[in-house]
Design an enzyme around this catalytic site. Sequence first.
Site, PDB file in Angstrom:
ATOM      1  N   LYS A  52       0.840  -1.203   0.000  1.00 50.46           N
ATOM      2  CA  LYS A  52       0.000   0.000   0.000  1.00 50.46           C
ATOM      3  C   LYS A  52       0.872   1.248   0.000  1.00 50.46           C
ATOM      4  O   LYS A  52       0.612   2.210  -0.717  1.00 50.46           O
ATOM      5  CB  LYS A  52      -0.931  -0.018   1.224  1.00 50.46           C
ATOM      6  CG  LYS A  52      -2.021  -1.079   1.113  1.00 50.46           C
ATOM      7  CD  LYS A  52      -2.791  -1.277   2.412  1.00 50.46           C
ATOM      8  CE  LYS A  52      -3.755  -2.449   2.277  1.00 50.46           C
ATOM      9  NZ  LYS A  52      -4.451  -2.786   3.513  1.00 50.46           N
ATOM     10  N   GLN A  96      -4.216  -1.058   9.773  1.00 52.45           N
ATOM     11  CA  GLN A  96      -4.142  -2.386   9.160  1.00 52.45           C
ATOM     12  C   GLN A  96      -4.734  -3.450  10.088  1.00 52.45           C
ATOM     13  O   GLN A  96      -4.385  -3.515  11.265  1.00 52.45           O
ATOM     14  CB  GLN A  96      -2.679  -2.723   8.814  1.00 52.45           C
ATOM     15  CG  GLN A  96      -2.495  -4.053   8.123  1.00 52.45           C
ATOM     16  CD  GLN A  96      -3.116  -4.111   6.721  1.00 52.45           C
ATOM     17  OE1 GLN A  96      -3.089  -3.149   5.973  1.00 52.45           O
ATOM     18  NE2 GLN A  96      -3.691  -5.252   6.374  1.00 52.45           N
ATOM     19  N   ASP A 119     -10.524   3.419   4.364  1.00 50.98           N
ATOM     20  CA  ASP A 119     -10.905   2.003   4.298  1.00 50.98           C
ATOM     21  C   ASP A 119     -12.430   1.856   4.370  1.00 50.98           C
ATOM     22  O   ASP A 119     -12.959   0.761   4.184  1.00 50.98           O
ATOM     23  CB  ASP A 119     -10.276   1.240   5.472  1.00 50.98           C
ATOM     24  CG  ASP A 119      -9.213   0.253   5.001  1.00 50.98           C
ATOM     25  OD1 ASP A 119      -9.097   0.044   3.790  1.00 50.98           O
ATOM     26  OD2 ASP A 119      -8.518  -0.305   5.870  1.00 50.98           O
TER      27      ASP A 119
END
Length: 283
Positions: A52, A96, A119
């Site tokens: 990412k 994460q 996200d």
Amino acid sequence: MTTLIDGKKIARQIRARVAEQTAQITTSEAVPGLATVLVGDDAASAVYVAAKRRAIREAGMQDIHRRLPSSATHSDVARVLDELAARSDVTGILLQLPLPDHLDATALIDRIPAGKDVDGLTTTSAGLLARGALGLRPCTPAGIMELLDAEGVPLQGAHAVVVGHSALVGRPMARMLLERDATVTVAHKHTRHLTAVTRAADILVVAAGVPGLIGAEHVKPGAVVVDVGIHRTPTDLIGDVRAEELSGHAGLLTPVPGGVGPMTIAMLLANTLQAAQATQHST
Ligand code: NAD
């Protein structure tokens, strides 16, 4: 004839478009900046975060990173998230997952302001989606919508069946299909007669996390099949769908690898840009 959907190609196009638009944002304060937060030593998570961060830099965005040890407490992680939330150069924050077991992922995710929730996993973002209001959407289902649109799959009135009802994929997927006026059925591990349910689908999205769960008997001839599952075997990556059985049976199919997977990072970049643009417009 079954057409394979080339997720790599579509993801590349989205990433190029995002990089181009990022370059057009001129005021330094609004340059998109994504902060990734990694807690603990999970090897797969470290690989995902590295990918990412690389993608963020390639898109011309700022890469901000915080790493905490697996012993980090709830307050340690909360403090880092709050610090990042307050910074104007951080336009997106990604925590994460999975987190070490002693941490409450939902409570920590909810510290991320909705405007920086690239996200799309906070309770606020889920609520906006449930209402059909504007907001940042979870990357994997957002990527699947892009794939369906790129292939010109008609959604309005189509019967879409989503197998899996996780907060990460299945639930937001069902809501995004509903937003586009598909008729949506959600199946999960307690669904009876799964074959009959999935066989009614014009569009079948499979996110069960069970290797090879879906075969030809589950699929209406000519249906669009999206395989979200990813499983590593000693020799290969495979999905939740027995792809070889669907060749010549499904109309469109996403391969594993090279289907949904590449779209997830592309949509993270698209969300980071969207969040930065929203910041720019609000200042
Ligand atoms: P999860 O384990 O959180 O949820 C699985 C869902 O599938 C649940 O709703 C469960 O009820 C349902 N399910 C389980 N067994 C079933 C069965 N036998 N029949 C019907 N439904 C069943 O998983 P998740 O996070 O939603 O991920 C699903 C899969 O997608 C995993 O393989 C994961 O690795 C993959 N994934 C891929 C990407 C990507 O970028 N390609 C992103 C996220 C997840």
